[in-house]
Design a protein around this motif. Structure first.
Motif, PDB file in Angstrom:
ATOM      1  N   LYS A   1      20.427-134.205 -20.323  1.00  0.00           N
ATOM      2  CA  LYS A   1      20.882-135.563 -20.036  1.00  0.00           C
ATOM      3  C   LYS A   1      19.744-136.403 -19.482  1.00  0.00           C
ATOM      4  CE  LYS A   1      24.508-137.003 -17.595  1.00  0.00           C
ATOM      5  NZ  LYS A   1      25.459-136.833 -16.481  1.00  0.00           N
ATOM      6  N   ASN A   2      19.656-137.638 -19.955  1.00  0.00           N
ATOM      7  CA  ASN A   2      18.672-138.544 -19.383  1.00  0.00           C
ATOM      8  C   ASN A   2      19.100-138.928 -17.969  1.00  0.00           C
ATOM      9  OD1 ASN A   2      16.997-138.619 -21.648  1.00  0.00           O
ATOM     10  ND2 ASN A   2      18.358-140.102 -22.636  1.00  0.00           N
ATOM     11  N   LEU A   3      18.140-139.008 -17.082  1.00  0.00           N
ATOM     12  CA  LEU A   3      18.451-139.206 -15.660  1.00  0.00           C
ATOM     13  C   LEU A   3      18.427-140.682 -15.280  1.00  0.00           C
ATOM     14  CD1 LEU A   3      16.224-136.342 -14.210  1.00  0.00           C
ATOM     15  CD2 LEU A   3      18.673-136.269 -14.776  1.00  0.00           C
ATOM     16  N   PRO A   4      19.218-141.042 -14.244  1.00  0.00           N
ATOM     17  CA  PRO A   4      19.152-142.413 -13.748  1.00  0.00           C
ATOM     18  C   PRO A   4      17.764-142.714 -13.167  1.00  0.00           C
ATOM     19  CG  PRO A   4      20.516-141.037 -12.310  1.00  0.00           C
ATOM     20  CD  PRO A   4      20.183-140.207 -13.518  1.00  0.00           C
ATOM     21  N   VAL A   5      17.422-143.993 -13.162  1.00  0.00           N
ATOM     22  CA  VAL A   5      16.070-144.422 -12.798  1.00  0.00           C
ATOM     23  C   VAL A   5      16.149-145.406 -11.634  1.00  0.00           C
ATOM     24  CG1 VAL A   5      13.975-145.547 -13.668  1.00  0.00           C
ATOM     25  CG2 VAL A   5      15.428-144.210 -15.226  1.00  0.00           C
ATOM     26  N   PHE A   6      15.284-145.205 -10.649  1.00  0.00           N
ATOM     27  CA  PHE A   6      15.245-146.080  -9.485  1.00  0.00           C
ATOM     28  C   PHE A   6      13.875-146.744  -9.435  1.00  0.00           C
ATOM     29  CE2 PHE A   6      14.955-146.936  -4.867  1.00  0.00           C
ATOM     30  CZ  PHE A   6      16.206-147.499  -4.629  1.00  0.00           C
ATOM     31  N   VAL A   7      13.866-148.059  -9.559  1.00  0.00           N
ATOM     32  CA  VAL A   7      12.598-148.811  -9.541  1.00  0.00           C
ATOM     33  C   VAL A   7      12.461-149.464  -8.170  1.00  0.00           C
ATOM     34  CG1 VAL A   7      11.268-150.668 -10.616  1.00  0.00           C
ATOM     35  CG2 VAL A   7      12.859-149.296 -12.003  1.00  0.00           C
TER      36      VAL A   7
ATOM     37  N   ASP B   1      18.506-157.988 -20.266  1.00  0.00           N
ATOM     38  CA  ASP B   1      18.925-156.643 -20.663  1.00  0.00           C
ATOM     39  C   ASP B   1      17.989-155.555 -20.159  1.00  0.00           C
ATOM     40  OD1 ASP B   1      21.157-157.583 -22.160  1.00  0.00           O
ATOM     41  OD2 ASP B   1      19.721-158.300 -23.666  1.00  0.00           O
ATOM     42  N   LEU B   2      17.196-155.869 -19.153  1.00  0.00           N
ATOM     43  CA  LEU B   2      16.144-154.924 -18.780  1.00  0.00           C
ATOM     44  C   LEU B   2      16.560-153.888 -17.739  1.00  0.00           C
ATOM     45  CD1 LEU B   2      12.984-157.225 -18.780  1.00  0.00           C
ATOM     46  CD2 LEU B   2      13.781-155.631 -20.540  1.00  0.00           C
ATOM     47  N   TYR B   3      17.622-154.162 -16.995  1.00  0.00           N
ATOM     48  CA  TYR B   3      18.066-153.170 -16.014  1.00  0.00           C
ATOM     49  C   TYR B   3      19.552-153.374 -15.749  1.00  0.00           C
ATOM     50  CZ  TYR B   3      18.035-156.839 -12.475  1.00  0.00           C
ATOM     51  OH  TYR B   3      18.307-157.980 -11.774  1.00  0.00           O
ATOM     52  N   ASN B   4      20.151-152.482 -14.972  1.00  0.00           N
ATOM     53  CA  ASN B   4      21.607-152.450 -14.889  1.00  0.00           C
ATOM     54  C   ASN B   4      22.211-152.856 -13.559  1.00  0.00           C
ATOM     55  OD1 ASN B   4      20.434-150.033 -16.646  1.00  0.00           O
ATOM     56  ND2 ASN B   4      22.164-151.012 -17.652  1.00  0.00           N
ATOM     57  N   GLN B   5      21.567-152.484 -12.482  1.00  0.00           N
ATOM     58  CA  GLN B   5      22.126-152.828 -11.180  1.00  0.00           C
ATOM     59  C   GLN B   5      20.997-152.977 -10.175  1.00  0.00           C
ATOM     60  OE1 GLN B   5      24.838-149.635 -10.335  1.00  0.00           O
ATOM     61  NE2 GLN B   5      23.225-148.097 -10.214  1.00  0.00           N
ATOM     62  N   GLU B   6      21.316-153.520  -9.008  1.00  0.00           N
ATOM     63  CA  GLU B   6      20.209-153.870  -8.117  1.00  0.00           C
ATOM     64  C   GLU B   6      20.553-153.649  -6.648  1.00  0.00           C
ATOM     65  OE1 GLU B   6      20.338-157.497 -10.126  1.00  0.00           O
ATOM     66  OE2 GLU B   6      21.200-158.647  -8.470  1.00  0.00           O
ATOM     67  N   ILE B   7      19.517-153.370  -5.868  1.00  0.00           N
ATOM     68  CA  ILE B   7      19.673-153.203  -4.423  1.00  0.00           C
ATOM     69  C   ILE B   7      18.654-154.118  -3.744  1.00  0.00           C
ATOM     70  CG2 ILE B   7      19.696-151.596  -2.488  1.00  0.00           C
ATOM     71  CD1 ILE B   7      20.198-149.334  -4.430  1.00  0.00           C
ATOM     72  N   HIS B   8      19.148-155.038  -2.948  1.00  0.00           N
ATOM     73  CA  HIS B   8      18.284-155.991  -2.243  1.00  0.00           C
ATOM     74  C   HIS B   8      18.171-155.522  -0.793  1.00  0.00           C
ATOM     75  CE1 HIS B   8      19.263-159.389  -5.266  1.00  0.00           C
ATOM     76  NE2 HIS B   8      19.971-158.341  -5.644  1.00  0.00           N
ATOM     77  N   ILE B   9      16.988-155.142  -0.381  1.00  0.00           N
ATOM     78  CA  ILE B   9      16.833-154.612   0.965  1.00  0.00           C
ATOM     79  C   ILE B   9      16.026-155.606   1.802  1.00  0.00           C
ATOM     80  CG2 ILE B   9      16.122-152.619   2.335  1.00  0.00           C
ATOM     81  CD1 ILE B   9      16.045-151.088  -0.446  1.00  0.00           C
TER      82      ILE B   9
ATOM     83  N   GLY C   1      14.158-140.297 -18.486  1.00  0.00           N
ATOM     84  CA  GLY C   1      15.032-141.279 -17.837  1.00  0.00           C
ATOM     85  C   GLY C   1      15.994-141.929 -18.818  1.00  0.00           C
ATOM     86  N   ASP C   2      17.060-142.483 -18.266  1.00  0.00           N
ATOM     87  CA  ASP C   2      18.068-143.170 -19.068  1.00  0.00           C
ATOM     88  C   ASP C   2      17.799-144.678 -19.021  1.00  0.00           C
ATOM     89  OD1 ASP C   2      20.283-144.349 -20.181  1.00  0.00           O
ATOM     90  OD2 ASP C   2      21.730-143.007 -19.200  1.00  0.00           O
ATOM     91  N   PRO C   3      17.388-145.265 -20.139  1.00  0.00           N
ATOM     92  CA  PRO C   3      17.067-146.707 -20.135  1.00  0.00           C
ATOM     93  C   PRO C   3      18.289-147.585 -19.875  1.00  0.00           C
ATOM     94  CG  PRO C   3      16.879-145.788 -22.356  1.00  0.00           C
ATOM     95  CD  PRO C   3      17.158-144.635 -21.442  1.00  0.00           C
ATOM     96  N   ASN C   4      19.467-146.993 -19.896  1.00  0.00           N
ATOM     97  CA  ASN C   4      20.675-147.763 -19.601  1.00  0.00           C
ATOM     98  C   ASN C   4      21.229-147.482 -18.212  1.00  0.00           C
ATOM     99  OD1 ASN C   4      20.741-149.075 -22.143  1.00  0.00           O
ATOM    100  ND2 ASN C   4      21.376-147.110 -23.017  1.00  0.00           N
ATOM    101  N   LYS C   5      20.418-146.825 -17.398  1.00  0.00           N
ATOM    102  CA  LYS C   5      20.827-146.568 -16.003  1.00  0.00           C
ATOM    103  C   LYS C   5      19.653-146.865 -15.088  1.00  0.00           C
ATOM    104  CE  LYS C   5      24.576-143.265 -16.154  1.00  0.00           C
ATOM    105  NZ  LYS C   5      24.818-141.839 -16.382  1.00  0.00           N
ATOM    106  N   ILE C   6      19.224-148.106 -15.099  1.00  0.00           N
ATOM    107  CA  ILE C   6      18.064-148.486 -14.289  1.00  0.00           C
ATOM    108  C   ILE C   6      18.528-149.328 -13.103  1.00  0.00           C
ATOM    109  CG2 ILE C   6      15.871-149.752 -14.253  1.00  0.00           C
ATOM    110  CD1 ILE C   6      15.563-149.079 -17.227  1.00  0.00           C
ATOM    111  N   THR C   7      18.199-148.865 -11.907  1.00  0.00           N
ATOM    112  CA  THR C   7      18.492-149.633 -10.693  1.00  0.00           C
ATOM    113  C   THR C   7      17.200-150.267 -10.210  1.00  0.00           C
ATOM    114  OG1 THR C   7      20.225-148.073 -10.085  1.00  0.00           O
ATOM    115  CG2 THR C   7      19.396-149.515  -8.341  1.00  0.00           C
TER     116      THR C   7
END
Ligand code: NAG
Ligand code: NAG
Ligand code: NAG
Ligand code: NAG
Ligand code: NAG
Ligand code: NAG
Length: 433
Positions: free
Chosen positions: A120-126, A230-238, A202-208
């Motif tokens: 399985k392709n893994l989720p990605v954290f940028v 369409d470049l990423y899926n969800q986001e975390i603003h810290i 990595g999973d290109p459709n699971k990019i945070t």
């Protein structure tokens, strides 16, 4: 062609499938742009990872121009890319990381992956670093913390660099020099990740997408630009929003650019001529200009304003206001919060003798000597720097205690892991929502 080579490699070395495989000890990823040779690493806590350090995601940038994608030819995948060493930081404010090697050729990213590649392709954290748009680089954050906390959970990590200060944000009012170069860099990095992360497992459709401080305002800016749709899926603003005054401050940027441009000898009325002139100026002059003008790197006594930040351009932001952009932005899952280290970072830009002392003590520890830090030594540095005659030794100790407590480095004297202090810089696990 790419597949033929891979099949040959697989026959020879018979390890993991697809474009992510290894010959004993050397992880290899074949991309259309180049073939990256990484390293296997084991953290102090014992987590294994493959590290791909210093992957170019665009061509070396031309000053005051948007970044250009890498050239891809049918054979470019054959080009070996030694991804075993950190690349230089982007030119930046020097007093935070005095020993950082910097360059205008600094647009690189790092990818950390688990060593076991599953089906399985893994989720990605940028993660986009902070630093008030004027300092910061990926080596300063290292890999240990990310590997221990993310790779261990089968999340692929990406950290990236973008142009800072003058070279990231300089702009003329007519946008002949557009500014927002930092955001165009980040945008290209996202395109590279979307296009290539599958080869790393990595999973290109699971990019945070995430970042702290200026990395958070960057995350917000990217979320607002129609270009990232369409470049990423969800986001975390810290800890950083463009609703803060320092987020997008066009007038400040235009004024400041004019002032610095004039000081380095490029005051041409014709902005095209001015741009040509500025592109030839030795990079050091931009920083020397600040000294000549008696200007600090950050607006004195103001936490809510920066000299170098984003501007509302017609390109990245499409000529829209913040409210218009927010209304039109794609709906994505988002998390908002702050991080414990934020106060620590903020302390760099204050004249308050107490907090300033802490930021200086942090500067005493570079990546190379990061393992030397411990509570006692940091205490020593703090005490050394508390030179204000109004403090006696009792009050000095009280102040140091309070600094430790306030920043929650407070396991303090009891922290036995020397990297504890280093980890504090990259700690995103304590995000509060
Ligand atoms: C991990 O990688 C670094 C290079 O960044 C290297 O100096 C270090 O020796 C490596 N550690 C291990 C355990 O392989
Ligand atoms: C990559 O760079 C490192 C450090 O300079 C060097 O030790 C290593 O041999 C290089 N690997 C390849 C495949 O060129
Ligand atoms: C920019 O410069 C103009 C003209 O000198 C001035 O009126 C304005 O207040 C300045 N704005 C900022 C944010 O510095
Ligand atoms: C860490 O290294 C830097 C130079 O890289 C040096 O200036 C500094 O004094 C060192 N700090 C300690 C605590 O050894
Ligand atoms: C140190 O300063 C504090 C606060 O000004 C004062 O209360 C205390 O008596 C002083 N202690 C000594 C040993 O001078
Ligand atoms: C650290 O250790 C000291 C001495 O053992 C103890 O008094 C203190 O409460 C400890 N602090 C924390 C935060 O655990």
């Amino acid at each position: 062609m790419k597949w033929i080579l891979q099949c040959l490699m697989l026959l020879c070395f018979g390890d993991v499938a697809l474009s992510h495989f290894q010959i004993p000890g050397v992880p290899i990823v074949v991309l259309p742009e180049y073939t990256a040779y990484g390293i296997k690493n084991v953290t102090r806590k014992g987590t294994e990872a493959f590290l791909y350090l210093g992957l170019p995601y665009v061509k070396p940038p031309v000053r005051f121009e948007k970044p250009e994608p890498l050239t891809v030819t049918p054979l470019s995948f054959l080009k070996p890319k030694n991804a075993t060493q950190w690349k230089p930081a982007c030119h930046q404010v020097v007093d935070v990381y005095p020993s950082a090697i910097t360059s205008e050729d600094c647009l690189y990213l790092n990818i950390f992956t688990p060593t076991k590649v599953g089906l399985k392709n893994l989720p990605v954290f940028v993660f986009i670093h902070g630093g008030g748009y004027s300092y910061g680089y990926t080596q300063a954050y290292g890999y240990e913390y990310f590997v221990d906390n993310f790779i261990s959970q089968n999340i692929i990590m990406v950290t990236l660099q973008y142009r800072l200060a003058h070279f990231g944000f300089f702009a003329t009012r007519d946008h002949v020099i557009n500014g927002n170069f930092a955001h165009f860099d980040q945008l290209e990095a996202l395109k590279y990740i979307k296009r290539n992360i599958k080869a790393f497992g990595g999973d290109p459709n699971k990019i945070t997408l995430s970042g702290h401080s200026a990395g958070s305002t960057s995350t917000h800016a990217l979320s607002l630009s129609p270009k990232t749709k369409d470049l990423y899926n969800q986001e975390i603003h810290i800890a950083g929003s463009n609703y803060a005054l320092w987020g997008i401050a066009s007038e400040m940027v235009f004024n400041h650019s004019e002032l610095i441009g004039t000081q380095v000898g490029c005051a041409q009325a014709n902005t095209l001529e001015r741009k040509k002139c500025l592109q030839k100026v030795d990079y050091k002059k931009f920083w020397e200009a600040r000294v000549e003008l008696g200007l600090p790197d950050f607006v004195p006594d103001k936490f809510d304003m920066l000299y170098w930040t984003s501007n509302f351009d017609n390109d990245f932001f499409g000529g829209k206001t913040l409210d218009e952009l927010q209304a039109a932005a794609p709906k994505r899952r988002a998390m908002y919060g702050v991080d414990f280290g934020e106060g620590l970072l903020e302390s760099i830009i204050t004249d308050n003798p107490i907090t300033n002392v802490f930021s200086k003590s942090r500067g005493a520890y570079t990546y190379e000597n990061r393992t030397l830090a411990n509570a006692e030594k940091i205490r020593g540095v703090l005490l050394q720097m508390l030179t204000d005659p109004k403090f006696n030794s009792t009050t000095e100790n009280v102040i140091v205690d309070r600094i430790f407590a306030y920043y929650n480095i407070g396991i303090g004297a009891n922290a036995t892991d020397p990297l504890h202090y280093w980890y504090k810089l990259t700690e995103v696990r304590h995000t509060h929502t």
